[in-house]
Write a protein that holds these residues in place. Structure first.
Motif, PDB file in Angstrom:
ATOM      1  N   ASP A 112      -9.643 -12.280  -7.996  1.00  0.00           N
ATOM      2  CA  ASP A 112      -9.441 -10.834  -7.896  1.00  0.00           C
ATOM      3  C   ASP A 112     -10.311 -10.314  -6.760  1.00  0.00           C
ATOM      4  N   GLU A 113      -9.814  -9.275  -6.071  1.00  0.00           N
ATOM      5  CA  GLU A 113     -10.582  -8.652  -4.992  1.00  0.00           C
ATOM      6  C   GLU A 113     -10.445  -7.135  -5.111  1.00  0.00           C
ATOM      7  N   TRP A 114     -11.583  -6.456  -5.104  1.00  0.00           N
ATOM      8  CA  TRP A 114     -11.626  -4.999  -5.097  1.00  0.00           C
ATOM      9  C   TRP A 114     -12.140  -4.609  -3.722  1.00  0.00           C
ATOM     10  N   VAL A 115     -11.406  -3.750  -3.006  1.00  0.00           N
ATOM     11  CA  VAL A 115     -11.825  -3.332  -1.672  1.00  0.00           C
ATOM     12  C   VAL A 115     -11.974  -1.826  -1.627  1.00  0.00           C
ATOM     13  N   VAL A 116     -12.938  -1.365  -0.836  1.00  0.00           N
ATOM     14  CA  VAL A 116     -13.116   0.063  -0.587  1.00  0.00           C
ATOM     15  C   VAL A 116     -13.229   0.253   0.921  1.00  0.00           C
ATOM     16  N   MET A 117     -12.551   1.281   1.432  1.00  0.00           N
ATOM     17  CA  MET A 117     -12.629   1.624   2.840  1.00  0.00           C
ATOM     18  C   MET A 117     -13.790   2.606   2.992  1.00  0.00           C
ATOM     19  N   LEU A 118     -14.866   2.136   3.592  1.00  0.00           N
ATOM     20  CA  LEU A 118     -16.046   2.985   3.758  1.00  0.00           C
ATOM     21  C   LEU A 118     -15.893   3.938   4.934  1.00  0.00           C
ATOM     22  N   GLN A 119     -15.229   3.444   5.987  1.00  0.00           N
ATOM     23  CA  GLN A 119     -15.098   4.220   7.219  1.00  0.00           C
ATOM     24  C   GLN A 119     -13.803   3.815   7.903  1.00  0.00           C
ATOM     25  N   GLY A 120     -13.013   4.782   8.320  1.00  0.00           N
ATOM     26  CA  GLY A 120     -11.775   4.477   9.037  1.00  0.00           C
ATOM     27  C   GLY A 120     -10.571   4.519   8.123  1.00  0.00           C
ATOM     28  N   GLU A 121      -9.519   3.855   8.575  1.00  0.00           N
ATOM     29  CA  GLU A 121      -8.277   3.830   7.795  1.00  0.00           C
ATOM     30  C   GLU A 121      -7.502   2.563   8.130  1.00  0.00           C
ATOM     31  N   ALA A 122      -6.584   2.226   7.230  1.00  0.00           N
ATOM     32  CA  ALA A 122      -5.761   1.031   7.414  1.00  0.00           C
ATOM     33  C   ALA A 122      -4.477   1.183   6.613  1.00  0.00           C
ATOM     34  N   THR A 123      -3.478   0.411   7.020  1.00  0.00           N
ATOM     35  CA  THR A 123      -2.250   0.292   6.257  1.00  0.00           C
ATOM     36  C   THR A 123      -2.118  -1.163   5.844  1.00  0.00           C
ATOM     37  N   LEU A 124      -1.986  -1.373   4.542  1.00  0.00           N
ATOM     38  CA  LEU A 124      -1.807  -2.716   4.002  1.00  0.00           C
ATOM     39  C   LEU A 124      -0.405  -2.843   3.448  1.00  0.00           C
ATOM     40  N   GLU A 125       0.092  -4.049   3.423  1.00  0.00           N
ATOM     41  CA  GLU A 125       1.310  -4.352   2.692  1.00  0.00           C
ATOM     42  C   GLU A 125       0.865  -5.189   1.499  1.00  0.00           C
ATOM     43  N   VAL A 126       1.108  -4.663   0.307  1.00  0.00           N
ATOM     44  CA  VAL A 126       0.677  -5.333  -0.924  1.00  0.00           C
ATOM     45  C   VAL A 126       1.908  -5.597  -1.774  1.00  0.00           C
ATOM     46  N   ALA A 127       2.214  -6.860  -1.957  1.00  0.00           N
ATOM     47  CA  ALA A 127       3.388  -7.261  -2.747  1.00  0.00           C
ATOM     48  C   ALA A 127       4.640  -6.504  -2.280  1.00  0.00           C
ATOM     49  N   GLY A 128       4.786  -6.361  -0.942  1.00  0.00           N
ATOM     50  CA  GLY A 128       5.962  -5.718  -0.377  1.00  0.00           C
ATOM     51  C   GLY A 128       5.900  -4.205  -0.259  1.00  0.00           C
ATOM     52  N   GLU A 129       4.827  -3.578  -0.713  1.00  0.00           N
ATOM     53  CA  GLU A 129       4.681  -2.117  -0.675  1.00  0.00           C
ATOM     54  C   GLU A 129       3.622  -1.710   0.344  1.00  0.00           C
ATOM     55  N   ALA A 130       3.922  -0.713   1.184  1.00  0.00           N
ATOM     56  CA  ALA A 130       2.958  -0.196   2.155  1.00  0.00           C
ATOM     57  C   ALA A 130       1.967   0.726   1.449  1.00  0.00           C
ATOM     58  N   ILE A 131       0.672   0.473   1.676  1.00  0.00           N
ATOM     59  CA  ILE A 131      -0.390   1.281   1.069  1.00  0.00           C
ATOM     60  C   ILE A 131      -1.342   1.707   2.174  1.00  0.00           C
ATOM     61  N   LYS A 132      -1.571   3.028   2.285  1.00  0.00           N
ATOM     62  CA  LYS A 132      -2.506   3.549   3.279  1.00  0.00           C
ATOM     63  C   LYS A 132      -3.849   3.794   2.613  1.00  0.00           C
ATOM     64  N   LEU A 133      -4.899   3.337   3.268  1.00  0.00           N
ATOM     65  CA  LEU A 133      -6.263   3.568   2.795  1.00  0.00           C
ATOM     66  C   LEU A 133      -7.006   4.408   3.829  1.00  0.00           C
ATOM     67  N   HIS A 134      -7.737   5.403   3.352  1.00  0.00           N
ATOM     68  CA  HIS A 134      -8.586   6.252   4.181  1.00  0.00           C
ATOM     69  C   HIS A 134     -10.015   6.123   3.653  1.00  0.00           C
ATOM     70  N   SER A 135     -10.972   6.624   4.404  1.00  0.00           N
ATOM     71  CA  SER A 135     -12.369   6.561   3.975  1.00  0.00           C
ATOM     72  C   SER A 135     -12.509   7.013   2.531  1.00  0.00           C
ATOM     73  N   GLY A 136     -13.137   6.178   1.727  1.00  0.00           N
ATOM     74  CA  GLY A 136     -13.360   6.486   0.316  1.00  0.00           C
ATOM     75  C   GLY A 136     -12.322   5.913  -0.624  1.00  0.00           C
ATOM     76  N   ASP A 137     -11.171   5.489  -0.106  1.00  0.00           N
ATOM     77  CA  ASP A 137     -10.132   4.916  -0.960  1.00  0.00           C
ATOM     78  C   ASP A 137     -10.478   3.489  -1.346  1.00  0.00           C
ATOM     79  N   TYR A 138     -10.092   3.110  -2.560  1.00  0.00           N
ATOM     80  CA  TYR A 138     -10.305   1.731  -3.004  1.00  0.00           C
ATOM     81  C   TYR A 138      -9.069   1.212  -3.707  1.00  0.00           C
ATOM     82  N   LEU A 139      -9.024  -0.118  -3.851  1.00  0.00           N
ATOM     83  CA  LEU A 139      -7.828  -0.784  -4.346  1.00  0.00           C
ATOM     84  C   LEU A 139      -8.213  -2.108  -4.989  1.00  0.00           C
ATOM     85  N   LEU A 140      -7.598  -2.424  -6.126  1.00  0.00           N
ATOM     86  CA  LEU A 140      -7.776  -3.729  -6.762  1.00  0.00           C
ATOM     87  C   LEU A 140      -6.596  -4.609  -6.385  1.00  0.00           C
ATOM     88  N   LEU A 141      -6.905  -5.790  -5.872  1.00  0.00           N
ATOM     89  CA  LEU A 141      -5.895  -6.793  -5.539  1.00  0.00           C
ATOM     90  C   LEU A 141      -6.051  -7.943  -6.524  1.00  0.00           C
TER      91      LEU A 141
END
Length: 101
Positions: A49-78
């Motif tokens: 398992d991986e938990w990620v948090v975007m501390l600074q900046g932004e990104a777009t991930l593709e997770v299991a076929g779905e686009a997910i945008k992360l901005h500063s402060g956003d977090y996600l469990l993979l």
């Protein structure tokens, strides 16, 4: 005991991402990831398992076929076994990743 700062030495590489282990203890690994905007999207499917948090900046991930945008402060469990790819990331984006083995 030693103190450190997450933002010290956080200059982005010219290309790709830099992964730095901040803590490795028993079944826990904490990494700092510093991203360049010049990345080659790579799919990851991890055994832990991986938990990620975007501390600074932004990104777009593709997770299991779905686009997910992360901005500063956003977090996600993979959850383990979930395919994920960083598709786009801002220059100098700073992440914290917590791996649970």
């Amino acid at each position: 005991m030693r103190t450190a700062n997450l933002f010290a030495g956080a200059e982005a590489p010219l290309e790709g991402e830099r992964f730095e282990t901040l803590l490795s203890h028993k079944n826990l690994v904490i990494e700092r990831i510093v991203s360049s905007a010049a990345i080659t999207p790579t799919e990851y499917v991890q055994a832990q398992d991986e938990w990620v948090v975007m501390l600074q900046g932004e990104a777009t991930l593709e997770v299991a076929g779905e686009a997910i945008k992360l901005h500063s402060g956003d977090y996600l469990l993979l959850p383990a076994g979930t395919p994920h790819t960083v598709r786009r990331v801002a220059q100098g984006a700073l992440w914290l990743a917590v791996h649970l083995h």
